[in-house]
Design an enzyme around this catalytic site. Structure first.
Site, mmCIF file in Angstrom:
data_model
loop_
_atom_site.group_PDB
_atom_site.id
_atom_site.type_symbol
_atom_site.label_atom_id
_atom_site.label_comp_id
_atom_site.label_asym_id
_atom_site.label_seq_id
_atom_site.Cartn_x
_atom_site.Cartn_y
_atom_site.Cartn_z
ATOM 1 N N HIS A 89 108.980 61.777 -16.525
ATOM 2 C CA HIS A 89 107.840 61.383 -17.367
ATOM 3 C C HIS A 89 106.531 61.994 -16.864
ATOM 4 O O HIS A 89 105.576 62.129 -17.629
ATOM 5 C CB HIS A 89 107.749 59.865 -17.510
ATOM 6 N N ASP A 223 115.107 59.587 -14.026
ATOM 7 C CA ASP A 223 113.711 59.977 -14.277
ATOM 8 C C ASP A 223 113.239 60.994 -13.232
ATOM 9 O O ASP A 223 112.475 60.675 -12.329
ATOM 10 C CB ASP A 223 112.827 58.740 -14.271
ATOM 11 N N SER A 655 104.175 57.119 -9.567
ATOM 12 C CA SER A 655 105.261 57.776 -10.289
ATOM 13 C C SER A 655 105.532 59.129 -9.649
ATOM 14 O O SER A 655 104.630 59.934 -9.457
ATOM 15 C CB SER A 655 104.873 57.974 -11.755
#
Length: 721
Positions: A89, A223, A655
């Protein structure tokens, strides 16, 4: 056993006002201070390496493998040849930039089988932190806590010091305030500008579960994606060039495939964005009962409209994939944050803490103002800013949330700047060229009909916050009913050159004509009137109150630290390099439920739903699963673990952060928090806060067995025990 409510409240109370050190799992620590403040505690928790192995300016250390990816996420070097790992992402918009209907890398994935196939990513940078030093004494010398011009003086000194250091083209410094601007640290950086996409799994792996599973546990999302950092022949930052070579980092992370166990030590190093752990009850109440609900309400409507259009049109799906994900991410986080605030009862806890502090220390003034004066001033200022905070929320979310108004807003903002009469025609041309240069990227992912439907949904929410007079001032009409809004917008979209790239591009070679055309464009006119209204009626009052709150928060933070001299405070996140540590642990989200600490590939197959795109399973993944072809990536039981959870204190910006074991080896990539723990930006609850990690074994399995890109593993250092 899960703590009951009374126990949880008492624990929170103790950790803020009693002279205790923070629990091991809580806190985001500055790397240069680990040796002095946290090494002993981390060793007790299980750390096997030394603080100098984590941060050193004398030798290579873990910090040399961590990068600020694109200015918003974290990434890590996993080979000596510039190979970089981050979240899918985080790389999503760059993957999208290379995607089309013919080459749909978002859906199908992409893997460069040789270096020449690696795809340059325009404007993508990665930044290393080379050293950190405290400069509080230099910044604050001779400036009192209550000085009238304190902020201006501090800002001036920071600017001067940064300018003094920033002589080299590649090596830059920046200074940030910590502990609500009571201390200051300087960061030396090195930024690389040639970064290329190496590989990404298909969205059915990289986004598996998508918005349904976002912020949730159990999780089965792969991810991750891979980039490569390139440098000049002398290993220095350089603009993209075909003859650049892979960057050789000072340190890269070895990848561990050793089985994890419950209670194993973990640590995360990255660039957490923003936390607000030390806010007063009044500021938290504003977030819980005003800001979060307002923003969620508008995004509910945006997402509903986008979802419907994306499901019905593949062109819209591709163009709006990254935008939908961006809107949805914060929306779901705010919902979880509100629930977490309620569940921890933090508003009542903070109010009780503040009452006790005032009773015992109210007349003390370590910050130059008494504690009771500070708190009462915060209460009054928050109260005064509430109506302006609401108008600001709906202006930003429900007016500028419309793409056509967001396109017109930079033009209107420039024209408002021009109104003072001191802007030359040369500067106007420069401004408009800069705005127009961004249009190709904007229109590449723009769909007029979809934007119209979204605007029809959200504009009435902004209109509802305005008086009849304000509506007429901005829109030239009352617009008090749906039919009136629809007819108004149809005229607007039909007449504005901003409704299509073809119309706007006609003027690109003639900036002066473009300025003249835009000055009478109906969308720009609305944005001008809305901007003037906002600048006159909302922004000044809100900005003044916000500045006052920030100043009071600085005094409040200094008071808390002065009263609790024996407590080891950690600074709130501010997008600077930090370390947090904890342990692998399950959790109980609510009464009657219990979550295990890892998931396996079996769960992917259990979640498969061909009717829902977000739960499609990649055919190559299914083939490997059917053969149980897990290779060395399976655990001792023969299972392939996909994700696991730990108690590390993380937030947005983490992230893509590496999750490391006690030896500093890579064991997974951080990609989310659990929904029950999203309030950790405001209050950390050790019973429920968990960070969610994609396992190193699953990452290597996908690269090797699913993508067939095993050549990438040969440049990594992979440890099986």
């Amino acid at each position: 056993m899960r703590m009951n409510h009374k126990h949880s409240v008492l624990l929170s109370f103790c950790f803020i006002f009693f002279p205790l050190y923070s629990i091991a799992d809580e806190g985001m620590w500055i790397l240069s201070m680990i040796k002095e403040l946290k090494e002993a505690d981390m060793k007790k928790a299980g750390l096997e390496i030394n603080a100098e192995d984590i941060y050193s300016i004398e030798k290579s250390s873990l910090k040399d493998a961590i990068v600020h990816f694109g200015g918003g996420c974290t990434g890590e070097m996993i080979s000596g040849e510039g190979l970089l790992l981050t979240n899918h992402h985080c790389g999503y918009s760059y993957i999208q930039s290379h995607s089309s209907l013919e080459k749909d890398y978002l859906t199908d994935g992409y893997w460069a089988m040789k270096r020449a196939d690696e795809l340059p990513c325009k404007d993508l940078t990665v930044t290393f932190i080379t050293s950190i030093e405290e400069v509080s004494a230099k910044i604050l010398e001779g400036i009192s806590d209550t000085a009238r011009q304190r902020d201006a003086l501090v800002s001036s000194r920071i600017k001067a010091m940064e300018s003094e250091y920033n002589k080299e083209p590649d090596s830059k410094v920046f200074i940030r305030g910590f502990f609500s601007d009571n201390r200051y640290f300087l960061f030396h950086t090195l930024t690389f500008r040639d970064v290329r996409l190496v590989g990404t799994p298909p969205s059915s792996i990289g986004k598996f579960g998508s918005d349904t599973d976002n912020w949730m546990w159990p999780r089965h999302t792969g991810d991750f994606c891979l980039f490569r950092v390139y440098a000049s022949k002398d290993n220095r930052p350089a603009d993209y060039a075909s003859d650049n070579i892979p960057f050789k980092p000072k340190h890269f992370l070895p990848v561990s495939l050793k089985d994890l166990k419950e209670d194993d030590f973990t640590m995360v190093i990255g660039f957490p964005g923003r936390t607000q752990e030390y806010l007063s009850s009044y500021s938290v109440d504003l977030i819980r009962n005003e800001t979060d609900p307002n923003r969620v309400k508008v995004r509910d409507a945006r997402l509903e409209a986008l979802d419907r259009e994306m499901r019905n049109n593949d062109t819209v799906r591709i163009r709006y994939a990254a935008k939908y994900a961006s809107v949805s991410n914060a929306w779901k986080k705010w919902i979880g944050e509100m629930r977490g605030i309620d569940r921890t009862n933090i508003l009542s806890v903070k109010a009780e803490q503040e009452s006790k502090l005032i009773k015992e220390h109210g007349t003390e003034s370590p910050a130059g103002v008494s504690a009771i004066e500070i708190l009462r001033s915060i209460e009054n200022t928050v109260s005064s800013m509430r109506p302006f905070s609401r108008k600001r929320d709906f202006y930003q979310e429900a007016f500028l949330g419309s793409e056509i108004f967001s396109a017109g807003n930079p033009v209107a903002a420039a024209m408002i700047r021009w109104e003072d009469g001191n802007v030359s025609n040369e500067q106007r041309v420069k401004d408009i060229k800069q705005i127009a240069n961004g249009w190709p990227g904007f229109y590449k992912n723009y769909h007029k009909a979809t934007d119209f439907l979204v605007t029809m949904k959200i504009l009435p929410m902004f209109l509802a916050e305005l008086s009849k007079e304000e509506r007429e001032e901005i829109f030239g009409d009352d617009l008090s009913d749906k039919e009136g809004v629809e007819n108004y917008l149809k005229r607007l979209y039909a007449k504005s050159i901003l409704a299509s790239f073809e119309k706007s591009a006609k003027y690109n070679d003639d900036p002066e004509r473009l300025i003249k055309t835009l000055s009478s464009d109906p969308v720009v006119q609305v944005c001008l009137k809305a901007g003037r209204w906002f600048n006159r009626n909302v922004k000044p009052t809100y900005a003044k109150a916000e500045a006052e709150i920030n100043s009071l928060q600085r005094l409040w933070m200094k008071t808390l630290m002065s009263i609790n001299k024996e407590r080891l405070f950690y600074p709130d996140a501010n997008s600077t390099l930090r370390l947090t540590y904890g342990k692998v642990k399950p959790y109980k989200p609510y009464d009657g439920a219990s979550y295990y600490w890892y998931t396996t590939i079996d769960g992917i197959m259990e979640k498969e739903n061909k009717a829902l795109e977000e739960f499609h399973v990649d055919d190559r993944l299914k083939q490997a699963y059917s053969k149980k072809d897990y290779g060395n990536y399976a655990d001792d039981n023969g299972d392939l673990r996909v994700a696991f959870i730990a108690t590390n204190h993380t937030t947005g910006g983490n992230s893509g952060s590496p999750v490391l074991n006690a030896k500093g080896q890579f064991i997974g990539i951080n990609f989310d928090r659990n929904w029950e723990g999203t309030m950790s930006d405001i209050v950390y609850d050790p019973e429920r806060v968990r960070n969610i990690i994609c396992s190193s074994g699953y990452i290597l399995f996908v690269i090797d067995k699913v993508a067939g890109a095993g050549h990438l593993l040969t440049e990594m250092k992979i440890l099986e025990d």
